[in-house]
Design a protein around this motif. Structure first.
Motif, PDB file in Angstrom:
ATOM      1  N   ASP A  67       0.900  -0.813   0.739  1.00  0.00           N
ATOM      2  CA  ASP A  67       0.512  -0.134  -0.202  1.00  0.00           C
ATOM      3  C   ASP A  67       0.728   1.141  -0.097  1.00  0.00           C
ATOM      4  OD1 ASP A  67      -2.493  -1.233  -0.220  1.00  0.00           O
ATOM      5  OD2 ASP A  67      -2.214  -1.953   2.163  1.00  0.00           O
ATOM      6  N   LEU A  68       0.804   2.268  -0.087  1.00  0.00           N
ATOM      7  CA  LEU A  68       1.470   3.588  -0.327  1.00  0.00           C
ATOM      8  C   LEU A  68       0.377   5.020   0.331  1.00  0.00           C
ATOM      9  CD1 LEU A  68       1.701   3.191  -3.994  1.00  0.00           C
ATOM     10  CD2 LEU A  68       3.017   2.423  -2.950  1.00  0.00           C
ATOM     11  N   ILE A  69       1.273   5.646   0.972  1.00  0.00           N
ATOM     12  CA  ILE A  69       1.277   7.183   0.960  1.00  0.00           C
ATOM     13  C   ILE A  69       1.738   8.172  -0.215  1.00  0.00           C
ATOM     14  CG2 ILE A  69       1.405   9.023   2.391  1.00  0.00           C
ATOM     15  CD1 ILE A  69       1.145   6.127   5.144  1.00  0.00           C
ATOM     16  N   LEU A  70       1.658   8.681  -1.102  1.00  0.00           N
ATOM     17  CA  LEU A  70       2.042   8.872  -2.057  1.00  0.00           C
ATOM     18  C   LEU A  70       2.262  10.322  -1.464  1.00  0.00           C
ATOM     19  CD1 LEU A  70       0.390   8.259  -5.571  1.00  0.00           C
ATOM     20  CD2 LEU A  70       2.280   7.167  -3.942  1.00  0.00           C
ATOM     21  N   THR A  71       2.928  11.313  -1.696  1.00  0.00           N
ATOM     22  CA  THR A  71       2.941  12.809  -1.221  1.00  0.00           C
ATOM     23  C   THR A  71       4.142  13.600  -2.491  1.00  0.00           C
ATOM     24  OG1 THR A  71       3.895  14.667   0.319  1.00  0.00           O
ATOM     25  CG2 THR A  71       5.158  13.005   0.702  1.00  0.00           C
ATOM     26  N   ALA A  72       3.456  15.074  -2.332  1.00  0.00           N
ATOM     27  CA  ALA A  72       4.479  15.698  -3.229  1.00  0.00           C
ATOM     28  C   ALA A  72       3.313  17.313  -3.100  1.00  0.00           C
ATOM     29  CB  ALA A  72       4.671  15.691  -5.008  1.00  0.00           C
ATOM     30  N   ARG A  73       3.864  18.430  -3.817  1.00  0.00           N
ATOM     31  CA  ARG A  73       3.131  19.534  -3.823  1.00  0.00           C
ATOM     32  C   ARG A  73       1.599  19.471  -4.936  1.00  0.00           C
ATOM     33  NH1 ARG A  73       7.965  23.460  -5.437  1.00  0.00           N
ATOM     34  NH2 ARG A  73       7.911  21.837  -6.598  1.00  0.00           N
ATOM     35  N   ARG A  74       2.516  18.744  -5.894  1.00  0.00           N
ATOM     36  CA  ARG A  74       0.646  18.275  -7.134  1.00  0.00           C
ATOM     37  C   ARG A  74       0.287  17.111  -6.717  1.00  0.00           C
ATOM     38  NH1 ARG A  74       4.758  18.046 -12.249  1.00  0.00           N
ATOM     39  NH2 ARG A  74       6.225  17.451 -10.563  1.00  0.00           N
ATOM     40  N   GLU A  75      -1.064  17.710  -5.877  1.00  0.00           N
ATOM     41  CA  GLU A  75      -2.361  17.363  -5.929  1.00  0.00           C
ATOM     42  C   GLU A  75      -2.514  15.545  -6.631  1.00  0.00           C
ATOM     43  OE1 GLU A  75      -4.711  18.265  -2.962  1.00  0.00           O
ATOM     44  OE2 GLU A  75      -5.414  16.353  -2.381  1.00  0.00           O
ATOM     45  N   ALA A  76      -3.350  16.563  -7.950  1.00  0.00           N
ATOM     46  CA  ALA A  76      -3.990  16.415  -9.120  1.00  0.00           C
ATOM     47  C   ALA A  76      -3.391  15.024  -9.783  1.00  0.00           C
ATOM     48  CB  ALA A  76      -4.585  17.707  -9.860  1.00  0.00           C
ATOM     49  N   ALA A  77      -1.248  15.160  -9.914  1.00  0.00           N
ATOM     50  CA  ALA A  77      -1.458  14.683 -10.671  1.00  0.00           C
ATOM     51  C   ALA A  77      -1.035  13.050  -9.938  1.00  0.00           C
ATOM     52  CB  ALA A  77       0.203  15.375 -10.538  1.00  0.00           C
ATOM     53  N   ALA A 103      -1.236  15.969  -0.096  1.00  0.00           N
ATOM     54  CA  ALA A 103       0.115  17.157  -0.704  1.00  0.00           C
ATOM     55  C   ALA A 103       1.146  17.557   0.680  1.00  0.00           C
ATOM     56  CB  ALA A 103      -0.970  18.272  -1.543  1.00  0.00           C
ATOM     57  N   ALA A 104       1.864  17.961   0.510  1.00  0.00           N
ATOM     58  CA  ALA A 104       2.899  18.948   1.109  1.00  0.00           C
ATOM     59  C   ALA A 104       4.122  19.571   0.087  1.00  0.00           C
ATOM     60  CB  ALA A 104       3.434  17.831   2.293  1.00  0.00           C
ATOM     61  N   ASP A 105       4.343  20.463   1.171  1.00  0.00           N
ATOM     62  CA  ASP A 105       5.595  20.760   0.523  1.00  0.00           C
ATOM     63  C   ASP A 105       6.523  21.375   1.233  1.00  0.00           C
ATOM     64  OD1 ASP A 105       7.395  22.492  -0.664  1.00  0.00           O
ATOM     65  OD2 ASP A 105       6.179  24.597  -1.254  1.00  0.00           O
ATOM     66  N   LEU A 106       7.815  20.204   1.064  1.00  0.00           N
ATOM     67  CA  LEU A 106       8.836  20.001   1.463  1.00  0.00           C
ATOM     68  C   LEU A 106       9.649  21.044   2.465  1.00  0.00           C
ATOM     69  CD1 LEU A 106       9.757  16.157   0.967  1.00  0.00           C
ATOM     70  CD2 LEU A 106       7.974  17.208   3.077  1.00  0.00           C
ATOM     71  N   SER A 107       9.314  21.669   1.447  1.00  0.00           N
ATOM     72  CA  SER A 107      10.461  23.190   1.540  1.00  0.00           C
ATOM     73  C   SER A 107       9.899  23.866   2.820  1.00  0.00           C
ATOM     74  CB  SER A 107      10.547  24.427   0.903  1.00  0.00           C
ATOM     75  OG  SER A 107       9.079  25.171   0.264  1.00  0.00           O
TER      76      SER A 107
END
Ligand SMILES: NC(=O)c1ccc[n+]([C@@H]2O[C@H](COP(=O)([O-])OP(=O)(O)OC[C@H]3O[C@@H](n4cnc5c(N)ncnc54)[C@H](OP(=O)(O)O)[C@@H]3O)[C@@H](O)[C@H]2O)c1
Length: 266
Positions: free
Chosen positions: A29-39, A59-63
């Motif tokens: 199972d996965l947890i996906l994170t980045a800024r672009r939620e739609a993708a 969605a998260a901005d790691l900066s």
């Protein structure tokens, strides 16, 4: 069989997307994170349909300074457990150290160095306690070179990830936790579009030097399962990594300078 779940940062493009597909194929199972939620939502839907696994999107901005803590809080609030962590989010800046704003340097360090450290520290105690865990830090062949001209912080950040992974590998031996630093060479992703060097790198380096994100992701998965502390995919990249280690620094630096000049970075 007990289901495992992997948190993948930078899961909206490139190597992160490929890793998500490979881990889902292996039943995670996965947890996906980045800024672009739609993708990521589109990827999650594709993966659920193809492999019947669960894929959560956050969605998260790691900066942002406290992004790792907020991410892990959100995961806990959803009642999810992190059995695998892949610190993959990253980018490079080829504009030169002096021409880059201090805030941009700080953001790069937060995304690629501080966030992997914070996330590892947040999830590793639980992994050790449960006697199972997988951590992959996506470093780079660049981290095995003496410098990255024109992109001055990128190489050192990736070297840090390699050394930190090897240290964690030692520290967690025998606990059921595997830690691997992945050191890809040139990989076909959005990376060189984001840093604006697509044209230069495509003309400077032949097709055989480029690897697909799928290949890199499979090497990463298999190497982490095999408990290898560091892996560099591809024979040519291993030769370059060996040269980076064996050549005297001044010789290696001159070669790196030629590379940076060819790409117009210095
Ligand atoms: N491609 C190569 O040749 C190559 C070679 C060696 C190592 N690597 C490493 O491989 C990793 C993945 O790169 P890639 O080639 O797959 O590049 P990519 O296609 O550009 O993907 C980069 C990923 O990082 C995420 N990201 C960037 N800034 C972020 C931020 N502030 N917060 C959260 N996520 C962020 C992006 O998502 P959002 O934009 O949606 O936030 C995206 O999902 C990087 O660590 C890179 O250094 C790449």
């Amino acid at each position: 069989m007990m289901r495992r779940r992997v948190l993948i940062t930078g899961a909206s493009a490139g190597i992160g997307v490929a890793l998500a597909r490979v881990y889902a194929e292996k039943g995670w199972d996965l947890i996906l994170t980045a800024r672009r939620e739609a993708a990521m939502q589109a990827l999650a839907a594709e993966i659920r349909a193809a492999h019947g696994v669960d894929a959560a999107v956050i969605a998260a901005d790691l900066s942002e300074e406290d992004a790792p803590e907020r991410l892990i809080e959100e995961i806990a609030a959803r009642g999810l457990t992190v059995d695998g962590l892949i610190n993959n989010a990253g980018f490079s800046r080829t504009t030169g150290f002096l021409a880059t704003e201090p805030q941009a340097h700080a953001a790069m360090i937060r995304v690629m160095l501080s966030a992997p450290v914070a996330l590892s520290r947040l999830v590793l105690p639980g992994m050790v306690e449960r006697g199972f865990g997988r951590v992959i830090n996506v470093a780079s062949l660049a981290g095995q070179m003496p410098a990255t001209g024109g992109d001055t912080l990128y190489g050192p950040i990736k070297s840090f990830l390699i050394k930190a992974s090897q240290g964690l590998w030692l520290e967690t031996r025998g606990t059921g936790v595997h830690v691997t630093a992945l050191c890809p060479g040139y990989t076909l992703t959005e990376f060189h579009d984001v840093n604006g060097s697509r044209e230069q790198v495509s003309s400077a380096y032949p097709a055989w030097m480029w690897q697909t994100a799928d290949h890199v992701a499979r090497v990463a998965h298999d190497s982490c399962e095999a408990d290898r502390p560091r892996v560099t995919p591809g024979l040519a990249n291993n030769v370059l990594a060996a040269l980076g280690k064996l050549l005297p620094d001044d010789v290696a630096l001159r070669i790196v300078a030629g590379h940076a000049r060819r790409l117009g970075r210095i």
